[in-house]
Design a protein around this motif. Sequence first.
Motif: not given
Length: 283
Positions: A26-30, A100-108, A214-221
């Motif tokens: 599978f692709e992560f984009e899925d 993949y997480l970068d494409t969702l706006g997370y600074p992974a 994790q807190a930064y990821f949650l804040w972004k969302d």
Amino acid sequence: MTDKQATARNVSAGIEFHGRKMDFGFEFEDLPRYWYGNDAFKSTLMNALSCLFLEGERLFIDAVRDNEHLVKDERLQKQVKNFIKQEAIHGHEHHMLSEYLDTLGYPATKVEAQERAVRLFLKKHVPAKDRLAITCAVEHFTAMLAHQMLTNNELTDEMDPRIREMWKWHAIEETEHKGVCFDVYEAAGGGYWKRVFHMATITMTFVMRLSTVQAYFLWKDKQLFKWSTWKSAFRFYWKTPALIPTIWKEYKDYYRRDFHPWEHDNRELLEGWEAEHDNYKAV
């Protein structure tokens, strides 16, 4: 050496494992954004953990390589080589998830870059034996989490089945090599006080770093200050799957003088998983 210690060391010496090139198909984009039970807290927790793995595993490889010359036992030398293979492959898979997480706006991948700077700082300024003690501590954390991944259905049932398979593969390999760094540490002459000192400090720094990411990821969302997020966190750690009370005894065992990772003998998990999987190539 007690009979318990001798038994654990004999188990560790007899574990045979190898690197695996997995094909998860599978692709992560899925993946959906909240791939873990449609839950923001649980999904961002595992995403943050994944972001720390690439450079963490390179830190482990560096530490083992810098102490490898002190290993005289041929079986342990072979295990070291396969440990390095496994950790290198793990890092690659988790980096793909970071992209993949970068494409969702997370600074992974930025998190990975920060971790890389820390790794290089430690390699330059911290003695090799201390870095190996740090590695032993983090490997114990990963071994505890791996056992839960493989045995606690409450932890994994709500994961997207595709990424659950990836985490379980990682958990199997973390279980297979959970004694390697510890055995290298002992072969290098590492002592008790250095080992437990670094476990105490790593417990604080690792939890703080994971929580910060994790807190930064949650804040972004825009999920950080929601009651549902904090309720989910409480349930995850204390109710279902109750991660903290579940691993507490195994965590405390690390502070015993006679501790060895393979005193928790869960070899049956390795045999069962490999019997069910033929979609990998040994490397």
